[in-house]
Design a protein around this motif. Structure first.
Motif, PDB file in Angstrom:
ATOM      1  N   THR A 529      41.021  35.538  53.635  1.00 19.75           N
ATOM      2  CA  THR A 529      40.112  36.559  53.112  1.00 19.75           C
ATOM      3  C   THR A 529      38.668  36.096  53.297  1.00 19.75           C
ATOM      4  OG1 THR A 529      41.765  37.170  51.454  1.00 19.75           O
ATOM      5  CG2 THR A 529      39.510  37.940  51.091  1.00 19.75           C
ATOM      6  N   GLU A 530      37.831  36.984  53.798  1.00 23.99           N
ATOM      7  CA  GLU A 530      36.453  36.606  54.120  1.00 23.99           C
ATOM      8  C   GLU A 530      35.710  36.067  52.899  1.00 23.99           C
ATOM      9  OE1 GLU A 530      33.355  35.850  56.671  1.00 23.99           O
ATOM     10  OE2 GLU A 530      35.374  36.575  57.177  1.00 23.99           O
ATOM     11  N   ALA A 531      35.813  36.780  51.777  1.00 26.60           N
ATOM     12  CA  ALA A 531      35.114  36.342  50.571  1.00 26.60           C
ATOM     13  C   ALA A 531      36.003  35.432  49.731  1.00 26.60           C
ATOM     14  CB  ALA A 531      34.686  37.555  49.744  1.00 26.60           C
ATOM     15  N   MET A 532      35.402  34.441  49.090  1.00 25.68           N
ATOM     16  CA  MET A 532      36.154  33.577  48.193  1.00 25.68           C
ATOM     17  C   MET A 532      36.538  34.356  46.937  1.00 25.68           C
ATOM     18  SD  MET A 532      34.425  29.765  48.421  1.00 25.68           S
ATOM     19  CE  MET A 532      32.766  30.204  47.917  1.00 25.68           C
ATOM     20  N   PRO A 533      37.624  33.975  46.268  1.00 27.50           N
ATOM     21  CA  PRO A 533      37.990  34.619  45.007  1.00 27.50           C
ATOM     22  C   PRO A 533      36.831  34.572  44.021  1.00 27.50           C
ATOM     23  CG  PRO A 533      39.782  33.246  45.775  1.00 27.50           C
ATOM     24  CD  PRO A 533      38.626  32.962  46.684  1.00 27.50           C
ATOM     25  N   SER A 534      36.787  35.555  43.135  1.00 34.67           N
ATOM     26  CA  SER A 534      35.673  35.656  42.190  1.00 34.67           C
ATOM     27  C   SER A 534      36.183  35.954  40.787  1.00 34.67           C
ATOM     28  CB  SER A 534      34.706  36.761  42.635  1.00 34.67           C
ATOM     29  OG  SER A 534      35.379  38.009  42.720  1.00 34.67           O
ATOM     30  N   TRP A 535      35.329  35.675  39.818  1.00 29.55           N
ATOM     31  CA  TRP A 535      35.652  35.971  38.428  1.00 29.55           C
ATOM     32  C   TRP A 535      35.565  37.473  38.184  1.00 29.55           C
ATOM     33  CZ3 TRP A 535      37.811  31.960  36.422  1.00 29.55           C
ATOM     34  CH2 TRP A 535      37.365  30.670  36.709  1.00 29.55           C
ATOM     35  N   ALA A 542      32.860  34.983  33.653  1.00 31.33           N
ATOM     36  CA  ALA A 542      32.299  35.886  34.665  1.00 31.33           C
ATOM     37  C   ALA A 542      30.982  35.396  35.263  1.00 31.33           C
ATOM     38  CB  ALA A 542      32.114  37.280  34.064  1.00 31.33           C
ATOM     39  N   LYS A 543      30.167  34.723  34.481  1.00 31.23           N
ATOM     40  CA  LYS A 543      28.851  34.314  34.959  1.00 31.23           C
ATOM     41  C   LYS A 543      28.840  32.900  35.549  1.00 31.23           C
ATOM     42  CE  LYS A 543      26.327  37.353  31.787  1.00 31.23           C
ATOM     43  NZ  LYS A 543      25.290  37.445  30.716  1.00 31.23           N
ATOM     44  N   LEU A 544      29.994  32.262  35.576  1.00 36.72           N
ATOM     45  CA  LEU A 544      30.032  30.899  36.103  1.00 36.72           C
ATOM     46  C   LEU A 544      29.891  30.887  37.619  1.00 36.72           C
ATOM     47  CD1 LEU A 544      32.810  28.903  34.188  1.00 36.72           C
ATOM     48  CD2 LEU A 544      30.352  28.891  33.823  1.00 36.72           C
ATOM     49  N   GLU A 545      29.099  29.983  38.104  1.00 37.10           N
ATOM     50  CA  GLU A 545      28.978  29.760  39.543  1.00 37.10           C
ATOM     51  C   GLU A 545      29.645  28.446  39.895  1.00 37.10           C
ATOM     52  OE1 GLU A 545      24.881  29.854  40.608  1.00 37.10           O
ATOM     53  OE2 GLU A 545      24.634  32.003  40.181  1.00 37.10           O
ATOM     54  N   ARG A 546      30.176  28.366  41.097  1.00 41.73           N
ATOM     55  CA  ARG A 546      30.782  27.110  41.542  1.00 41.73           C
ATOM     56  C   ARG A 546      29.746  25.994  41.494  1.00 41.73           C
ATOM     57  NH1 ARG A 546      33.242  31.183  44.108  1.00 41.73           N
ATOM     58  NH2 ARG A 546      35.517  31.086  44.417  1.00 41.73           N
ATOM     59  N   GLY A 547      30.158  24.872  40.950  1.00 41.17           N
ATOM     60  CA  GLY A 547      29.239  23.763  40.766  1.00 41.17           C
ATOM     61  C   GLY A 547      28.662  23.705  39.366  1.00 41.17           C
ATOM     62  N   ASN A 548      29.104  24.598  38.483  1.00 38.33           N
ATOM     63  CA  ASN A 548      28.601  24.631  37.107  1.00 38.33           C
ATOM     64  C   ASN A 548      28.642  23.246  36.463  1.00 38.33           C
ATOM     65  OD1 ASN A 548      27.983  25.897  34.415  1.00 38.33           O
ATOM     66  ND2 ASN A 548      30.029  25.075  33.986  1.00 38.33           N
ATOM     67  N   THR A 549      27.555  22.891  35.785  1.00 39.52           N
ATOM     68  CA  THR A 549      27.508  21.610  35.071  1.00 39.52           C
ATOM     69  C   THR A 549      27.264  21.798  33.582  1.00 39.52           C
ATOM     70  OG1 THR A 549      25.139  21.401  35.558  1.00 39.52           O
ATOM     71  CG2 THR A 549      26.686  20.339  37.092  1.00 39.52           C
TER      72      THR A 549
END
Length: 556
Positions: A529-535, A542-549
């Motif tokens: 799938t072109e887009a990565m899975p999302s929340w 829902a507001k988390l981005e990959r790399g969240n610290t």
């Protein structure tokens, strides 16, 4: 047991007991409507290349006596890590560990109670790990001695109209008490009132020299089970700060020990428990003295995650990866016992590795890269996955999704026709699972006991905290629910996290094959799938981005 007891192993144990009882009670769906759409040619190839033979072989190797229970910070764990790394190399996976290897080293700390630890009642010294164990609120060396007094639940409340401590000074006493709530008070009302914290505070402020908890017989986890867990070595990450609370020694005692505490009191334990449920309860002088010594030692050591990857075929998407994970550790060897951990989680690791084998033999390679991560330290606090998530050997912002395998062996009870998708409601991974399940004639249900919060209790959550959508599936068979209920209940009492967790001759390996096939095909669909899975917008993540610290708030 929730009042004073909060170790990861026991929390997970309690959650699993709750889940499996509810899961099998639900009516299993029969293979129903025709598949919405068949598997593609490539997906059928994945299914064919995931084999029962590989799953059986790897499960047997990892749960063999040679692996000594695959303990974190033990020789058996190191041996298992090397075995998995060698297997990854033979499959042609590229190394994704430290310095061009497959191993990611983790520094751990092991804490043990020494032979100087003591609980002596009268002239009898009780046995640590079977008669009693210390609760881990403080690992400082402490000692206490004093007369024993029983105060039931320790309640002092005008609202409840009880004063379990009336007429007795606790100062210098070793207090014997029950973990609430009493039978007449609901758990919900008890928790809402915050009674457990108030009681503990009152007992400590009253000057108790030590606290001994005993069971009332209504516990989901028996005192004996808790004593068994707390009597084992404790593992933590070496970099974590030790939490030390200003509390006296707190002990959990088994039933036989509790009876000894009442032996000279003039009343039996049974009668004391009855009186504890009555409003007119009065403290009982147990007419014995006790001595308690809490003494520990800590040593540092290492363990390893094992990581390898299959490079994707798309020039752009290969920089992104689907992360498969499973914990390979079990409880290792303790006091001459070997905790083989066949169902939990040699089986899950074998299923993951069978997917790696299938991909390594594919005529067409996936577009995204595929990471296979076998983690250690899960049984003590998800430590291996937490470490990798904070020290990733792949750019965490380019991890498309995590697919995790960790179960109780219910998939080998028969052909898998039901799956729980932990985390399915949080991301677009849920839709992918539903679509695949329809094709395979499997009924997907959400967490049947959401209050158990299993989604937060296994390795996939370590990646969720970093903003990566994740999914864990648990497979179960169709058939007469009473048969599986009895089998699971028997297993949980005798084998779960015990030396009896070994391969059984009646395992239906085709169920494990179905679980592995499902994970393999899901990984492929994510890859293509072109887009990565999302929340999902409805998810608390829902507001988390990959790399969240940022630290996530407590789950509701």
């Amino acid at each position: 047991m929730k009042l004073f007891f909060d170790t990861t192993a026991a929390r997970r144990c309690a959650v699993v007991f709750l889940i499996i009882g509810t899961l099998v009670i639900q009516p299993f769906a029969q293979a129903s409507a025709p598949a919405v759409k068949p598997l593609s040619t490539i997906e059928s190839e994945i299914s064919e290349k995931v084999t029962v033979g590989t799953i059986k072989e790897i499960t047997a190797a990892l749960s063999s006596a040679e692996m000594q229970g695959r303990g974190t910070m033990q020789p058996g764990g190191d041996k298992a890590a090397k075995w998995i790394a060698d297997r990854f190399q033979k499959l042609g996976l590229k190394p994704l560990g430290d310095k061009g290897s497959y191993l990611q080293k983790i520094d751990f700390r092991e804490t043990l109670f020494t032979s100087d630890a003591m609980f002596k009642v009268g002239d009898e010294a009780l046995k640590f790990g079977s008669d009693y164990a210390f609760l881990p609120y403080s690992k400082e060396d402490k000692s206490a001695s004093g007369d024993l007094v029983f105060i039931a639940y320790g309640i002092q409340s005008a609202e409840i109209k009880r004063d379990d401590i009336q007429g007795v000074s606790l100062r210098g006493k070793i207090v014997v008490m029950l973990d609430g709530p009493p039978a007449s008070i609901s758990k919900e009302a008890w928790e809402k009132a915050g009674a457990k914290f108030a009681i503990l505070g009152n007992v400590i402020r009253g000057g108790a020299a030590a606290i001994v908890l005993i069971g009332h017989g209504r516990e989901k986890d028996s005192p004996e089970l808790i004593v068994d867990y707390l009597g084992r070595r404790q593992i933590s990450l070496a970099g974590e700060s030790e939490q030390s609370l200003a509390v006296p020694p707190v002990i959990m005692a088994g039933r036989s020990t509790a009876e000894k505490l009442f032996a000279k009191s003039g009343t039996t334990l049974k009668d004391a428990l009855v009186s504890s449920e009555q409003d007119g309860f009065k403290p009982i002088d147990l007419k014995q003295a006790a001595k308690i010594v809490s003494k520990t030692r800590s040593i540092k050591g290492t363990g390893s995650n094992v990581a390898g990857y299959l490079e994707g075929s798309d020039p752009k998407l290969k920089e992104e990866a689907v992360l498969f994970s499973a914990h390979y550790d079990a409880y290792g060897t303790e006091n001459g016992k070997v905790y083989y951990g066949a169902a939990d989680n040699a089986l899950g690791t074998a299923e993951m590795m069978s997917v790696a084998e299938a991909y390594s033999k594919m005529s067409t390679k996936p577009k995204r890269s595929m990471i296979f991560l076998a983690v250690t330290g899960e049984e003590y606090g998800l430590y291996g996955s937490k470490y990798w998530a904070k020290n990733p050997t792949w750019n965490i912002k380019k991890v498309a999704a995590n697919l995790n395998l960790d179960g109780i062996g219910s998939e080998v009870y028969g052909p898998v026709k039901t799956m729980v998708g932990y985390g399915a409601e949080h991301s677009t991974l849920g839709v992918l699972l539903d679509d695949l399940a329809k094709t395979m004639g499997i009924n997907v249900i959400l967490d049947p006991v959401p209050e158990g919060k299993v989604f937060y209790r296994s390795d996939h959550y370590s990646f969720v905290e970093r903003g990566v959508p994740a999914l864990m599936i648990l497979g179960a068979p169709a058939g007469d629910k009473e048969i599986w209920l009895k089998r699971i209940q028997a297993w949980e009492k005798t084998d779960y996290h015990q030396p009896g967790d070994v391969i059984q001759p009646n395992w239906a390996w085709e169920g494990a094959e179905t679980v592995a096939e499902s994970m393999g095909i899901l990984g492929w669909r994510i890859s293509e799938t072109e887009a990565m899975p999302s929340w999902l917008a409805t998810s608390r993540f829902a507001k988390l981005e990959r790399g969240n610290t940022k630290e996530l708030p407590e789950e509701n």
